[in-house]
Design a protein around this motif. Structure first.
Motif, mmCIF file in Angstrom:
data_model
loop_
_atom_site.group_PDB
_atom_site.id
_atom_site.type_symbol
_atom_site.label_atom_id
_atom_site.label_comp_id
_atom_site.label_asym_id
_atom_site.label_seq_id
_atom_site.Cartn_x
_atom_site.Cartn_y
_atom_site.Cartn_z
ATOM 1 N N GLY A 157 -11.301 -2.264 2.098
ATOM 2 C CA GLY A 157 -10.320 -1.203 2.282
ATOM 3 C C GLY A 157 -10.747 0.089 1.628
ATOM 4 N N VAL A 158 -9.983 0.524 0.632
ATOM 5 C CA VAL A 158 -10.261 1.816 0.005
ATOM 6 C C VAL A 158 -10.174 1.724 -1.513
ATOM 7 N N SER A 159 -10.948 2.605 -2.171
ATOM 8 C CA SER A 159 -10.971 2.681 -3.627
ATOM 9 C C SER A 159 -11.300 4.123 -3.999
ATOM 10 N N GLY A 160 -11.711 4.338 -5.248
ATOM 11 C CA GLY A 160 -12.018 5.690 -5.698
ATOM 12 C C GLY A 160 -10.830 6.332 -6.394
ATOM 13 N N PRO A 161 -11.054 7.465 -7.076
ATOM 14 C CA PRO A 161 -10.017 8.069 -7.924
ATOM 15 C C PRO A 161 -8.681 8.309 -7.230
ATOM 16 N N LEU A 162 -8.679 8.876 -6.023
ATOM 17 C CA LEU A 162 -7.409 9.150 -5.340
ATOM 18 C C LEU A 162 -6.640 7.872 -5.054
ATOM 19 N N VAL A 163 -7.335 6.851 -4.582
ATOM 20 C CA VAL A 163 -6.690 5.584 -4.226
ATOM 21 C C VAL A 163 -6.145 4.894 -5.466
ATOM 22 N N LEU A 164 -6.934 4.897 -6.544
ATOM 23 C CA LEU A 164 -6.481 4.257 -7.777
ATOM 24 C C LEU A 164 -5.212 4.924 -8.296
ATOM 25 N N SER A 165 -5.178 6.246 -8.269
ATOM 26 C CA SER A 165 -3.974 6.952 -8.721
ATOM 27 C C SER A 165 -2.793 6.640 -7.817
ATOM 28 N N ALA A 166 -3.014 6.646 -6.507
ATOM 29 C CA ALA A 166 -1.926 6.353 -5.566
ATOM 30 C C ALA A 166 -1.350 4.961 -5.796
ATOM 31 N N SER A 167 -2.212 4.006 -6.150
ATOM 32 C CA SER A 167 -1.745 2.624 -6.341
ATOM 33 C C SER A 167 -0.712 2.514 -7.453
ATOM 34 N N SER A 168 -0.778 3.425 -8.420
ATOM 35 C CA SER A 168 0.177 3.386 -9.531
ATOM 36 C C SER A 168 1.590 3.751 -9.092
ATOM 37 N N TYR A 169 1.706 4.369 -7.928
ATOM 38 C CA TYR A 169 3.016 4.759 -7.404
ATOM 39 C C TYR A 169 3.580 3.721 -6.442
ATOM 40 N N MET A 170 2.846 2.623 -6.264
ATOM 41 C CA MET A 170 3.272 1.580 -5.332
ATOM 42 C C MET A 170 3.873 0.413 -6.106
ATOM 43 N N ASP A 171 5.184 0.436 -6.267
ATOM 44 C CA ASP A 171 5.878 -0.644 -6.965
ATOM 45 C C ASP A 171 6.280 -1.705 -5.949
ATOM 46 N N GLY A 172 5.954 -2.945 -6.226
ATOM 47 C CA GLY A 172 6.332 -4.005 -5.306
ATOM 48 C C GLY A 172 5.281 -4.243 -4.241
ATOM 49 N N ASP A 173 5.746 -4.593 -3.039
ATOM 50 C CA ASP A 173 4.868 -5.012 -1.953
ATOM 51 C C ASP A 173 4.103 -3.822 -1.371
ATOM 52 N N PRO A 174 2.764 -3.851 -1.426
ATOM 53 C CA PRO A 174 1.970 -2.746 -0.851
ATOM 54 C C PRO A 174 2.231 -2.515 0.633
ATOM 55 N N LYS A 175 2.698 -3.560 1.340
ATOM 56 C CA LYS A 175 2.951 -3.422 2.779
ATOM 57 C C LYS A 175 4.087 -2.448 3.071
#
Length: 408
Positions: free
Chosen positions: A241-259
């Motif tokens: 899928g995706v990684s890197g600084p932008l993706v890592l930061s965005a993941s912190s705003y995803m509470d619960g199910d990523p779907k």
């Protein structure tokens, strides 16, 4: 002072070593109990081995980057700011530089220099390697020492838990501190991965593996379409899928199910829709008789072209001069909102930090001392505080370490 008057610091990572150094400067005898043969193994791999040790911003600019319990950090960050961090590391012989996004790195680009400075700061003689702590000992609501895995007991009236979270367990962060804190009556907010790569539903991510995008804007939407995160920067496609600084930061705003979320990449943030359409028209006018699949090499990285062609719903062999205005406008829309559909997070072992941890309601924000057990302190990632990428999480380790070290 007798041995019981020393402070025991459980965990020789960033926060633990820094706390020890601050306490040592104030004349407090310290012993750092580190389970590994060498301290600060996680610091060595941060920032791809370069160690992004803080962010060159004001305290006021810092707080919006904190994802959990920013108010808890007010006192400690004001007492020890990013500017203070930069001053101290330079005093310790680590020249620094500031890069894009105000990220601060050693001038040498070597995390080893940061680790060596931390060891020098707390005193190598004060670090007890291969010392795994099993329990914190208490009596009458106060700390009395620790028990090691080998059964030895060490007396102390002050114990700092600086054991980190669950992320990168190979470096020693295996969640021991959560158990010890819980055994002492503390509430543990369920630990979860933060700053973690995202597995995407789209199979074509495999085709793009290794492609790094710079100066793109990543936007995160929740299920109702509200924007939770939007930032300019870098990201990377991987086999999953995706990684890197932008993706890592965005993941912190995803509470619960990523779907429940969706991602969009603006591949050309420097151009608005009209400007990008004009750019396409100009490019197309120069290659009118080419196939569509061979017309985008001036606009996009080569690896990305086949996927864009596929998603555009314009047949690959369509001649450029046959592309309709509606098709071109749809292509512009795709380039301004390239879709990624999250499926799940990568394992917590791949997360840069762990969110959750010791409830900050049970910790004094000025001293990091437990409100439940006298003489017990918490530092760094073990606490229920976390931030996005950019040096903010290490700054939290320095500031909470400073608070605890100053009050031991």
């Amino acid at each position: 002072m007798g041995s019981e008057e020393r402070a025991l610091i459980v965990g020789g990572g960033a926060g633990g070593l820094f706390c020890a150094g601050i306490a040592r400067r104030r004349g407090v005898p310290v012993t750092v109990l580190e389970k590994n043969a060498r301290p600060a193994r996680k610091v060595l791999i941060t920032g791809k081995g370069r160690c992004n040790l803080t962010n060159n911003c004001t305290v006021e600019e810092f707080f919006p980057h904190v994802r959990s319990n920013s108010r808890f950090l007010y006192s400690s960050l004001r007492a020890f700011s990013p500017e203070d961090t930069m001053d101290l590391f330079q005093e310790l012989g680590v020249p620094l530089k500031t890069e894009r996004g105000n990220r601060v790195f050693p001038l040498s680009d070597s995390a080893r220099d940061v680790v060596d400075a931390l060891v020098q700061f707390c005193g190598a003689e004060n670090i007890l390697p291969q010392s795994s702590v099993k329990d914190v000992l208490t009596a009458d609501g106060a700390v009395r020492g620790v028990r090691l895995e080998d059964g030895r007991e060490l007396a102390a009236t002050r114990v700092v838990l600086a054991t980190g979270g669950f992320s990168y367990p190979a470096t020693g962060s295996t969640g021991d501190g959560y158990r010890m804190a819980r055994d002492l009556g503390h509430t543990i907010v369920a630990p979860r991965p933060a700053l973690v790569p995202i597995v995407a539903r789209e199979n074509w991510c495999t085709e793009l593996m290794g492609l790094s995008l710079r100066n793109v804007v990543l936007t995160l939407y929740n299920a109702s379409g509200r924007v939770l995160f939007r930032e300019l920067g870098e990201m990377l496609f991987t086999h999953f899928g995706v990684s890197g600084p932008l993706v890592l930061s965005a993941s912190s705003y995803m509470d619960g199910d990523p779907k429940e979320y969706r991602l969009e990449i603006d591949l050309k943030p420097g151009l608005d829709t009209a400007q990008l359409d004009a750019r396409l028209l100009r490019d197309f006018s120069e290659v009118q008789n080419r196939d569509f699949s061979n017309s985008l090499d001036r606009l996009l990285p080569r690896k990305l072209i086949s996927v864009v062609v596929q998603l555009s719903q314009i047949a690959a062999h369509t001649k450029v001069n046959a592309i309709t205005r509606e098709q071109r406008h749809a292509l512009v829309g795709l380039l301004k909102a390239f879709p990624i559909t999250p499926k799940e997070f990568r394992p917590v072992e791949e997360a840069i930090v762990t969110a959750g941890g010791v409830s900050v309601k049970e910790v004094n924000p000025k001293t990091m001392e437990s409100k439940l057990v006298k003489g017990l302190y918490f530092v760094g990632e073990l606490l229920d505080v976390d931030a996005v990428t950019g040096g903010f999480n290490l700054q939290i380790a320095w500031s909470t370490g400073f608070a605890a070290g100053s009050h031991l």
